[in-house]
Structures are given as C-alpha cells and as structure tokens.
Design an enzyme around this catalytic site. Structure first.
Site, PDB file in Angstrom:
ATOM      1  CD  GLU A 168      -2.977  -1.284   2.177  1.00 49.84           C
ATOM      2  OE1 GLU A 168      -3.054  -0.330   2.985  1.00 49.84           O
ATOM      3  OE2 GLU A 168      -3.692  -2.297   2.254  1.00 49.84           O
ATOM      4  CD  GLU A 273      -3.908  -5.750   3.786  1.00 48.44           C
ATOM      5  OE1 GLU A 273      -4.860  -4.942   3.968  1.00 48.44           O
ATOM      6  OE2 GLU A 273      -2.747  -5.515   4.154  1.00 48.44           O
TER       7      GLU A 273
END
Length: 395
Positions: A168, A273
C-alpha cells in the site's frame, strides 16, 4: 488502506516465545501434453487462505477455519512483520518459527509475509522525514536489516516465502509510502530485493501490492521495474461508501487496470488483502469478488478476517459470510471435472448454504471451562477446560 487490527498490540510482543510454544502445542495436536482432439485439462482453483492473526494464533486457527469450510484446502498462511523497530523487521526469534513449521509440513503450502520497508512504520512520520529516509534507503543504509531477514527465512527452511514488500505504498498511512519521493522509493525497493536475492539458498518471490485506486499517488508511478517484481498484487476492500463492484473494476487504477498492467508486464496477480469495509454486509460484493478471482486466477488471495472486513471471525456480516462459505465450501486444489457430452446440458448444483456457527470453541458436555484470564485466552484463542471425570480416570 486498512491497518491490521492485531498488529497494533505492541505491548505483547515480548511474549513471542511463550505464545509460540502454547500455540505450537495446540497446532501440533490438532504435466504431459494434451493429445489432438482431447479437451484441455481444467486449471486448478486459485490458492487461498485468510489473515487470521499476525502471531501464533493465526497458525492455530487455520485448521478450524478449514473445518468450517468443509475441510477446504487452505494453502496460504499470511502474516505481517511488526514495523515498530528494525529488530522485528529482521524477523525476531520466536515470531516466524511457528509459521515456518506450518509451511514446511506440506510441500504445496505458501507462506506470505508482509515486510515493512521502514521502522516506525505506523507512527505517522511526516513527508519531509519520509523523503529523507527513502533517500537513505536508496543509498544502502538499511541493507543489512533485509540481509538479516533473508538469512533468517533461509535458516527456517522457508526460502520460497512470498514477500509483500512495502505494501500500500500509494497511500498515506505508512512510513514506507512512495509519495514523498517515488524515484528514491523505487531505488530503495530495488536495493532491498537485490540484497535479499544475494543470500545463498533463497527462492523468494516479491509481491508489489498497492491499494486499489489512485489513493495519494498513482501506484504505477511507484512500480520499480520487472526485474525486481515477481507478482503484481492489489489490496482491495469494499470501499468507498456507495461504490459498486463495477465501479471498483472500472475506476482509474482499479481492478481492471491492475490485471491489465500485470499482463502487460508479464506478471501474475495476487490479492494479499481483500474484504468488506465501508458498505457493510455486502453479499453482492462478496459474490462478485470471489468470481473475479476465479476468473483472473491470482497466485493467491487472503481475505482479511476480522471485523469489519471478515467472514469467519466477524458476526457482523452474516449474508456475506454465507456467500463466502457456500462458494468455498469443500474447495481443494483439484480441478473441477468436465461434464461428459451427453447432448443434454448439465446444470451444476450449488452446495447448500451452511448455517453460520460461532467461531468460538465450545467445551464438551463433560468439560468445565477454566478461567485463565484474558491474556492467556487471547493467545490460546479461547478457553481451556477440565474434564469432569478426571477423578475416575485417576483411580
């Protein structure tokens, strides 16, 4: 971007060794070419698992999740290195051991490890300091920490670990974010990968995994190059509020852009995720996301399984839980056989949606729960109990 709930429990990290011993004890108990005219063999289903906890409890819970899914084959174990200090990013003794033991018990299992690129990774460090740290990393200041991690993983006999490095990076949450200096970030990534690949015996795969959408910067500006990326991943939750799945597919830097980018670079995809988030108990999202992954065949996917994202350890999403369990119930890595050509169409029968039981362990009728305190029960994943007939067996 979502912060893993259990990774904020920094005060419990000194108990790694004891917790590992407790959870490990609980866990231990518990081709050829196709001939002309023949149909091609169906491809196996994608490998999947769930993020269940960053510590030993994550390992101990996998058998229970598999049983809940009708003994479905969970090939993927997923955890995160704590990003508070460099000694933990190097893989502190007592933390990775139980994960390595789980991985080495079956040849086709996969260990996925999220690796922070900076210490103080969730301490909201400002852009100016992040920029300076990225430049120091690009110059080689932190190489020795990643060499130590690589040596640790090889010594634990998990040299084929998938490393989700600097995940991320296109957001604003982590100190290892890309935005303050994308060029320095890419150089730093390449140094880390080069350093870890230089360790004898390693077979690591490096997963570049931004969050879905543009976020703070376009994630394509952070891509470090094909030579040091093995998998192009994406963290994709059901957000923002009101966004449909079709919009998640079509948005700039969204799901379709992700698979197109990976294909253009000759890389497979992954979903380290994913799960529910801003749109509540969204059964349509769950059904569409599972179908998307079946279609695009990622190397692996792991649902984030705690509230508000999850389906097994969260009671807030019963409709989505029923969809997830119905789709994956009894799934293994064996390909689905092709129906014979009989002239009549064969309509597959979907498995019935099982009831959604509590994930809390239940003591037997002849077993009395022991009150050991919240801390011990946190690491055990529930209560222990004493058999009521102990006196008769002692005679």
């Amino acid at each position: 971007m979502v912060v893993r709930q259990s990774r904020t429990r920094t005060g419990r990290r000194p108990a790694y060794a004891a917790a590992a011993a407790i959870a490990a004890a609980a866990f231990l108990a518990a081709g050829p070419g196709v001939a002309v005219g023949e149909p091609a063999a169906p491809e196996p289903t994608p490998a999947f698992g769930a993020y269940l906890d960053y510590g030993p409890r994550g390992v101990a819970r996998m058998a229970a999740l598999s049983h809940w899914l009708g003994d479905a084959e969970l090939r993927v174990g997923h955890t995160y290195l704590p990003g508070d200090r460099w000694s933990n990013i190097e893989g502190a003794p007592g933390f990775l051991d139980v994960w390595a033991d789980w991985r080495t018990r079956e040849a086709d299992r996969m260990l996925v490890l999220n690796v922070p690129m900076m210490e103080r990774n969730e301490e909201h460090v400002g852009d100016d300091e992040v920029r300076e740290l990225l430049r120091q990393g690009a110059a080689g200041r932190f190489d020795h920490h990643f060499r130590a991690l690589a040596e640790r993983l090889v010594a634990l006999k998990v040299p084929d670990t998938v490393l989700v490095l600097g995940w991320e990076m296109n957001g604003t949450t982590y100190t290892h974010r890309c935005g303050p200096d994308p060029e320095a970030w890419k150089t730093y990534w390449n140094r880390i990968v080069t350093t870890m690949r230089a360790v004898p015996g390693q077979k690591f795969r490096f997963d570049f995994a931004p969050s879905r959408g543009r976020d703070a910067v376009p994630w394509t500006q952070c891509y470090p190059g094909d030579d040091t990326v093995d998998i192009v991943g994406m963290d994709s939750y059901d957000q923002p509020r009101g966004m449909s799945f079709d919009e998640q597919v079509k948005e700039p830097y969204g799901l379709q852009a992700h698979v197109d980018f990976a294909k253009a670079h000759g890389k497979p995809v992954s979903y380290p995720e994913w799960g529910l988030f801003r749109n509540g108990d969204n059964a349509a999202y769950m059904r569409r996301m599972l179908a998307w992954m079946d279609e695009h065949k990622p190397v692996y996917n792991t649902v984030t399984d705690y509230c508000p994202h999850g389906v097994w350890q969260c009671d807030d999403n019963p409709r989505s839980t029923a969809v997830y369990r119905s789709v994956l119930f009894g799934r293994t890595e064996e390909p689905v056989p092709t129906a014979p050509e009989t002239g009549a169409p064969v309509t597959p029968t979907a498995p019935p949606v099982p009831s959604v039981p509590s994930t809390a362990p239940e003591p037997g009728a002849d077993c009395s729960p022991l009150e050991l305190g919240d801390w011990v029960e946190h690491w055990l994943g529930g209560k222990l109990c004493m058999r009521l007939d102990w006196y008769s067996r002692a005679e």
